[in-house]
Scaffold this motif. Structure first.
Motif, PDB file in Angstrom:
ATOM      1  N   PRO A 101      23.405 -13.122   3.800  1.00  0.00           N
ATOM      2  CA  PRO A 101      23.171 -12.068   4.795  1.00  0.00           C
ATOM      3  C   PRO A 101      22.014 -11.168   4.399  1.00  0.00           C
ATOM      4  N   LYS A 102      21.360 -10.625   5.400  1.00  0.00           N
ATOM      5  CA  LYS A 102      20.277  -9.666   5.163  1.00  0.00           C
ATOM      6  C   LYS A 102      20.413  -8.567   6.208  1.00  0.00           C
ATOM      7  N   HIS A 103      20.374  -7.340   5.741  1.00  0.00           N
ATOM      8  CA  HIS A 103      20.623  -6.166   6.578  1.00  0.00           C
ATOM      9  C   HIS A 103      19.377  -5.284   6.557  1.00  0.00           C
ATOM     10  N   VAL A 104      18.821  -5.022   7.739  1.00  0.00           N
ATOM     11  CA  VAL A 104      17.593  -4.239   7.868  1.00  0.00           C
ATOM     12  C   VAL A 104      17.863  -3.028   8.751  1.00  0.00           C
ATOM     13  N   GLU A 105      17.319  -1.889   8.350  1.00  0.00           N
ATOM     14  CA  GLU A 105      17.362  -0.678   9.179  1.00  0.00           C
ATOM     15  C   GLU A 105      15.948  -0.447   9.701  1.00  0.00           C
ATOM     16  N   HIS A 106      15.713  -0.838  10.953  1.00  0.00           N
ATOM     17  CA  HIS A 106      14.368  -0.786  11.513  1.00  0.00           C
ATOM     18  C   HIS A 106      14.097   0.593  12.104  1.00  0.00           C
ATOM     19  N   PRO A 107      12.871   1.133  11.925  1.00  0.00           N
ATOM     20  CA  PRO A 107      12.593   2.496  12.410  1.00  0.00           C
ATOM     21  C   PRO A 107      12.618   2.634  13.930  1.00  0.00           C
ATOM     22  N   LEU A 144       8.048 -12.155  -3.728  1.00  0.00           N
ATOM     23  CA  LEU A 144       8.711 -11.504  -4.852  1.00  0.00           C
ATOM     24  C   LEU A 144       8.029 -10.174  -5.166  1.00  0.00           C
ATOM     25  N   PHE A 145       6.695 -10.156  -5.150  1.00  0.00           N
ATOM     26  CA  PHE A 145       5.969  -8.906  -5.367  1.00  0.00           C
ATOM     27  C   PHE A 145       6.292  -7.900  -4.266  1.00  0.00           C
ATOM     28  N   SER A 146       6.332  -8.376  -3.024  1.00  0.00           N
ATOM     29  CA  SER A 146       6.616  -7.467  -1.915  1.00  0.00           C
ATOM     30  C   SER A 146       8.010  -6.872  -2.045  1.00  0.00           C
ATOM     31  N   PHE A 147       8.965  -7.684  -2.493  1.00  0.00           N
ATOM     32  CA  PHE A 147      10.333  -7.186  -2.623  1.00  0.00           C
ATOM     33  C   PHE A 147      10.394  -6.006  -3.577  1.00  0.00           C
ATOM     34  N   PHE A 148       9.630  -6.069  -4.660  1.00  0.00           N
ATOM     35  CA  PHE A 148       9.715  -5.007  -5.672  1.00  0.00           C
ATOM     36  C   PHE A 148       8.663  -3.915  -5.513  1.00  0.00           C
ATOM     37  N   HIS A 149       7.579  -4.187  -4.754  1.00  0.00           N
ATOM     38  CA  HIS A 149       6.492  -3.210  -4.705  1.00  0.00           C
ATOM     39  C   HIS A 149       6.158  -2.695  -3.309  1.00  0.00           C
ATOM     40  N   ASN A 150       6.633  -3.349  -2.259  1.00  0.00           N
ATOM     41  CA  ASN A 150       6.363  -2.873  -0.904  1.00  0.00           C
ATOM     42  C   ASN A 150       7.416  -1.829  -0.545  1.00  0.00           C
ATOM     43  N   THR A 151       7.032  -0.551  -0.587  1.00  0.00           N
ATOM     44  CA  THR A 151       8.007   0.520  -0.365  1.00  0.00           C
ATOM     45  C   THR A 151       8.553   0.512   1.049  1.00  0.00           C
ATOM     46  N   LEU A 152       7.728   0.096   2.041  1.00  0.00           N
ATOM     47  CA  LEU A 152       8.210   0.054   3.419  1.00  0.00           C
ATOM     48  C   LEU A 152       9.312  -0.998   3.553  1.00  0.00           C
ATOM     49  N   TYR A 153       9.082  -2.170   2.963  1.00  0.00           N
ATOM     50  CA  TYR A 153      10.103  -3.217   3.021  1.00  0.00           C
ATOM     51  C   TYR A 153      11.369  -2.768   2.291  1.00  0.00           C
ATOM     52  N   ARG A 154      11.177  -2.110   1.164  1.00  0.00           N
ATOM     53  CA  ARG A 154      12.339  -1.647   0.389  1.00  0.00           C
ATOM     54  C   ARG A 154      13.131  -0.607   1.172  1.00  0.00           C
ATOM     55  N   ASP A 155      12.438   0.284   1.871  1.00  0.00           N
ATOM     56  CA  ASP A 155      13.135   1.311   2.644  1.00  0.00           C
ATOM     57  C   ASP A 155      13.926   0.707   3.795  1.00  0.00           C
ATOM     58  N   ARG A 156      13.431  -0.368   4.384  1.00  0.00           N
ATOM     59  CA  ARG A 156      14.128  -1.002   5.508  1.00  0.00           C
ATOM     60  C   ARG A 156      15.301  -1.869   5.057  1.00  0.00           C
ATOM     61  N   HIS A 157      15.242  -2.366   3.837  1.00  0.00           N
ATOM     62  CA  HIS A 157      16.219  -3.340   3.357  1.00  0.00           C
ATOM     63  C   HIS A 157      17.480  -2.614   2.883  1.00  0.00           C
ATOM     64  N   VAL A 158      18.522  -2.657   3.692  1.00  0.00           N
ATOM     65  CA  VAL A 158      19.802  -2.042   3.314  1.00  0.00           C
ATOM     66  C   VAL A 158      20.461  -2.911   2.241  1.00  0.00           C
ATOM     67  N   GLY A 159      20.919  -2.262   1.172  1.00  0.00           N
ATOM     68  CA  GLY A 159      21.510  -3.016   0.070  1.00  0.00           C
ATOM     69  C   GLY A 159      20.475  -3.617  -0.855  1.00  0.00           C
ATOM     70  N   TRP A 160      19.281  -3.010  -0.888  1.00  0.00           N
ATOM     71  CA  TRP A 160      18.198  -3.541  -1.710  1.00  0.00           C
ATOM     72  C   TRP A 160      18.610  -3.651  -3.172  1.00  0.00           C
ATOM     73  N   ASP A 161      19.257  -2.618  -3.704  1.00  0.00           N
ATOM     74  CA  ASP A 161      19.642  -2.630  -5.126  1.00  0.00           C
ATOM     75  C   ASP A 161      20.570  -3.802  -5.441  1.00  0.00           C
ATOM     76  N   HIS A 162      21.494  -4.090  -4.531  1.00  0.00           N
ATOM     77  CA  HIS A 162      22.417  -5.204  -4.751  1.00  0.00           C
ATOM     78  C   HIS A 162      21.685  -6.543  -4.655  1.00  0.00           C
ATOM     79  N   ASP A 163      20.807  -6.669  -3.658  1.00  0.00           N
ATOM     80  CA  ASP A 163      20.135  -7.940  -3.432  1.00  0.00           C
ATOM     81  C   ASP A 163      19.063  -8.233  -4.472  1.00  0.00           C
TER      82      ASP A 163
END
Length: 272
Positions: free
Chosen positions: A211-217, A141-160
């Motif tokens: 579903p989970k959508h990731v944009e990997h570098p 839960l902390f990573s979801f809200f504070h890990n910027t790398l995970y947030r940048d990869r997670h497409v639809g983060w605001d919705h999820d």
């Protein structure tokens, strides 16, 4: 009746009665006295009559009959009550080698194990390559809200984000009054305005498959079906499995990430 028959008077702290005793195990009246219930009531319970029962009384009967946890829960079902919550070990044991092998066998797909607070207690190398899991990701839960790398990869983060918070509220509701959940919620509310806002809504959503959508570098778009599964003999743990969404090339990309070339490309030293 079968469980009563397997408990000897000596097991229950009673005199065995010697050779005069013809009843195998405990008598009905002995169970009733030891459990603190009426003899007639206990007889009706064994006979499956339509009587009023409570969880407290069933627990007393379970104690006298030395029922294990699955048997106690089954007694609740037979009596028409909802089974009690699964007992959680007071001391959290480490993840067993068999559970680690389970998530490792899920390769090249990501998999991890969380405890009831969503602390990340085990993960495979695919979870590191895709979601940046490492020893710094102590709580999902902390990573979801504070890990910027995970947030940048997670497409639809605001919705999820709203779904994740609602699922965490559902997890916390299974353990009312648990101070561990309260501590996490208080700290996140103080460090994330969005979490505080979402938590204040009071939304509840049971975990399941979503579903989970990731944009990997390195490999671009990855689409998963994320599923949470409880471990029967470790009710304090949940396995989170990510399966490749059908009709995508996610599996092919994951196979490359798991290859020697892919591992060299995704390796990065942990900051000291």
């Amino acid at each position: 009746m079968s469980r009563r028959a397997r408990v000897s008077p000596g097991d229950a702290g009673l005199p065995d009665g010697g050779a005069r005793r013809r009843t195998p195990g405990l008598r009905r009246e002995e169970v009733a006295v030891l459990a603190g219930v009426g003899v007639s009531w206990y007889q009706w319970l064994e006979q499956g009559r339509d009587i009023t029962v409570s969880g407290q009384v069933l627990d007393s009967v379970s104690r006298v009959l030395k029922l294990d946890e699955p048997e106690r829960r089954h007694l609740y079902v037979l009596a028409g009550l909802n089974p009690p919550l699964l007992a959680v070990p007071p001391v959290q044991a480490p993840v067993s080698e068999s559970i680690q092998r389970l998530i490792d066998s899920w390769m090249p797909l990501p998999a991890n194990v969380i405890d009831r607070y969503w602390n990340n207690v085990a993960y495979n190398t695919a979870a590191t390559a895709v979601f940046d899991f490492d020893e710094r990701c102590s709580n999902c839960l902390f990573s979801f809200f504070h890990n910027t790398l995970y947030r940048d990869r997670h497409v639809g983060w605001d919705h999820d984000a709203s779904l994740v918070v609602a699922e965490y509220r559902a997890a916390a509701a299974e353990f009312p009054g648990d101070e561990g959940f309260a501590a996490i919620v208080d700290e996140l509310s103080a460090t994330s305005e969005l979490f505080a806002e979402l938590w204040a809504r009071g939304d509840v959503r049971p975990p399941g498959t979503r579903p989970k959508h990731v944009e990997h570098p390195l490999v671009g778009e990855l689409r998963f079906e994320s599923t949470q599964l409880r471990i029967p003999d470790r009710p304090d743990l949940t396995v989170v499995l990510h399966n490749a969404a059908p009709g995508t090339d996610t599996m092919r990309k994951l196979e490359w990430l798991a290859s020697p070339e892919g591992r060299r490309s995704t390796f990065r030293p942990i900051a000291g």
